[in-house]
Design a protein around this motif. Sequence first.
Motif, PDB file in Angstrom:
ATOM      1  N   TYR A  60       1.279  -0.803  -0.362  1.00  0.00           N
ATOM      2  CA  TYR A  60       0.508  -0.340   0.204  1.00  0.00           C
ATOM      3  C   TYR A  60       0.622   1.088  -0.427  1.00  0.00           C
ATOM      4  CZ  TYR A  60      -3.457  -2.949   0.981  1.00  0.00           C
ATOM      5  OH  TYR A  60      -5.058  -4.044   1.478  1.00  0.00           O
ATOM      6  N   ALA A  61       0.164   2.014  -0.725  1.00  0.00           N
ATOM      7  CA  ALA A  61       0.768   3.444  -0.793  1.00  0.00           C
ATOM      8  C   ALA A  61       0.952   3.949   1.374  1.00  0.00           C
ATOM      9  CB  ALA A  61       0.495   4.652  -1.611  1.00  0.00           C
ATOM     10  N   ASP A  62       2.162   4.882   1.759  1.00  0.00           N
ATOM     11  CA  ASP A  62       1.345   4.842   2.429  1.00  0.00           C
ATOM     12  C   ASP A  62       0.202   6.185   2.898  1.00  0.00           C
ATOM     13  OD1 ASP A  62       4.910   5.707   3.719  1.00  0.00           O
ATOM     14  OD2 ASP A  62       3.976   4.293   3.350  1.00  0.00           O
ATOM     15  N   SER A  63      -0.420   6.694   1.777  1.00  0.00           N
ATOM     16  CA  SER A  63      -1.109   7.912   1.740  1.00  0.00           C
ATOM     17  C   SER A  63      -2.650   7.242   2.531  1.00  0.00           C
ATOM     18  CB  SER A  63      -1.356   8.408   0.980  1.00  0.00           C
ATOM     19  OG  SER A  63      -1.028   8.139  -0.221  1.00  0.00           O
ATOM     20  N   VAL A  64      -2.347   5.927   1.790  1.00  0.00           N
ATOM     21  CA  VAL A  64      -4.401   4.758   1.978  1.00  0.00           C
ATOM     22  C   VAL A  64      -3.922   3.759   3.122  1.00  0.00           C
ATOM     23  CG1 VAL A  64      -4.446   5.005  -0.995  1.00  0.00           C
ATOM     24  CG2 VAL A  64      -2.930   3.472   0.295  1.00  0.00           C
ATOM     25  N   LYS A  65      -2.996   3.585   3.361  1.00  0.00           N
ATOM     26  CA  LYS A  65      -2.629   2.296   4.541  1.00  0.00           C
ATOM     27  C   LYS A  65      -4.080   2.364   6.020  1.00  0.00           C
ATOM     28  CE  LYS A  65       1.843   0.784   3.794  1.00  0.00           C
ATOM     29  NZ  LYS A  65       3.765   1.066   4.618  1.00  0.00           N
ATOM     30  N   VAL A  66      -4.898   1.217   6.724  1.00  0.00           N
ATOM     31  CA  VAL A  66      -5.299   1.162   7.033  1.00  0.00           C
ATOM     32  C   VAL A  66      -6.391   1.796   6.594  1.00  0.00           C
ATOM     33  CG1 VAL A  66      -5.864   1.792   9.504  1.00  0.00           C
ATOM     34  CG2 VAL A  66      -2.964   2.140   9.060  1.00  0.00           C
ATOM     35  N   ARG A  67      -6.620   2.171   5.967  1.00  0.00           N
ATOM     36  CA  ARG A  67      -8.158   3.104   5.198  1.00  0.00           C
ATOM     37  C   ARG A  67      -8.436   2.085   3.923  1.00  0.00           C
ATOM     38  NH1 ARG A  67      -8.667   8.028   3.043  1.00  0.00           N
ATOM     39  NH2 ARG A  67      -6.648   7.940   2.565  1.00  0.00           N
ATOM     40  N   PHE A  68      -7.669   1.926   3.234  1.00  0.00           N
ATOM     41  CA  PHE A  68      -7.752   0.997   2.583  1.00  0.00           C
ATOM     42  C   PHE A  68      -7.712  -0.781   2.097  1.00  0.00           C
ATOM     43  CE2 PHE A  68      -7.174   4.496  -1.646  1.00  0.00           C
ATOM     44  CZ  PHE A  68      -8.376   5.402  -0.905  1.00  0.00           C
ATOM     45  N   THR A  69      -8.103  -1.373   1.381  1.00  0.00           N
ATOM     46  CA  THR A  69      -7.497  -2.511   1.576  1.00  0.00           C
ATOM     47  C   THR A  69      -7.786  -3.745   0.196  1.00  0.00           C
ATOM     48  OG1 THR A  69      -8.521  -2.927   3.925  1.00  0.00           O
ATOM     49  CG2 THR A  69      -7.777  -5.357   2.676  1.00  0.00           C
ATOM     50  N   ILE A  70      -6.926  -3.832  -0.356  1.00  0.00           N
ATOM     51  CA  ILE A  70      -7.233  -3.690  -1.433  1.00  0.00           C
ATOM     52  C   ILE A  70      -7.273  -6.472  -1.349  1.00  0.00           C
ATOM     53  CG2 ILE A  70      -4.389  -5.188  -1.654  1.00  0.00           C
ATOM     54  CD1 ILE A  70      -4.390  -3.943  -4.859  1.00  0.00           C
ATOM     55  N   SER A  71      -8.165  -7.059  -2.310  1.00  0.00           N
ATOM     56  CA  SER A  71      -8.652  -7.910  -2.332  1.00  0.00           C
ATOM     57  C   SER A  71      -8.885  -8.565  -3.488  1.00  0.00           C
ATOM     58  CB  SER A  71      -9.411  -7.930  -1.394  1.00  0.00           C
ATOM     59  OG  SER A  71     -11.073  -8.074  -1.840  1.00  0.00           O
ATOM     60  N   GLN A  72      -8.610 -10.494  -3.777  1.00  0.00           N
ATOM     61  CA  GLN A  72      -9.368 -10.445  -4.904  1.00  0.00           C
ATOM     62  C   GLN A  72     -10.309 -12.109  -4.570  1.00  0.00           C
ATOM     63  OE1 GLN A  72      -5.553 -11.789  -6.557  1.00  0.00           O
ATOM     64  NE2 GLN A  72      -4.835 -12.568  -4.520  1.00  0.00           N
ATOM     65  N   ASP A  73     -10.670 -12.208  -6.032  1.00  0.00           N
ATOM     66  CA  ASP A  73     -11.522 -13.658  -6.080  1.00  0.00           C
ATOM     67  C   ASP A  73     -11.016 -14.031  -7.805  1.00  0.00           C
ATOM     68  OD1 ASP A  73     -13.105 -14.845  -6.349  1.00  0.00           O
ATOM     69  OD2 ASP A  73     -15.103 -14.030  -5.264  1.00  0.00           O
TER      70      ASP A  73
END
Length: 125
Positions: A60-73
């Motif tokens: 994650y970029a520092d600016s979005v850590k904790v707030r954004f989550t990447i996932s996949q199916d």
Amino acid sequence: QVQLVESGGGTVQAGGSLRLSCAASGYSNNIKRMTWFRQAPGKEREGVASIYPGGGPTYYADSVKVRFTISQDNAKKSLYLHMNSLKPEDTAMYYCAARDFRGGSWMSAGLYKYWGQGTQVTVSS
């Protein structure tokens, strides 16, 4: 050839949430890394979050850590970006990108061969 199609963008108030989706088709079994990028007007395209389709660590970029989550199916050949606590500075066109090798910086846009058309995210204050 690999095709990527994003969806899920929209307008949301600050503090709100959105989930972006990216559907992959074509020779997607060759993909080794998938990444969300964003680009705001007048700014360079920046990496937001990255994942290996076969599993492994996420980035994650520092600016979005904790707030954004990447996932996949993997069964659906889909990539997601869950965005919480959105801020006006998150306003940008968001792109899904993929490449057929794992190494190298995940944040370097020039290393990605496949791109979606983008989906707009606007966060109002």
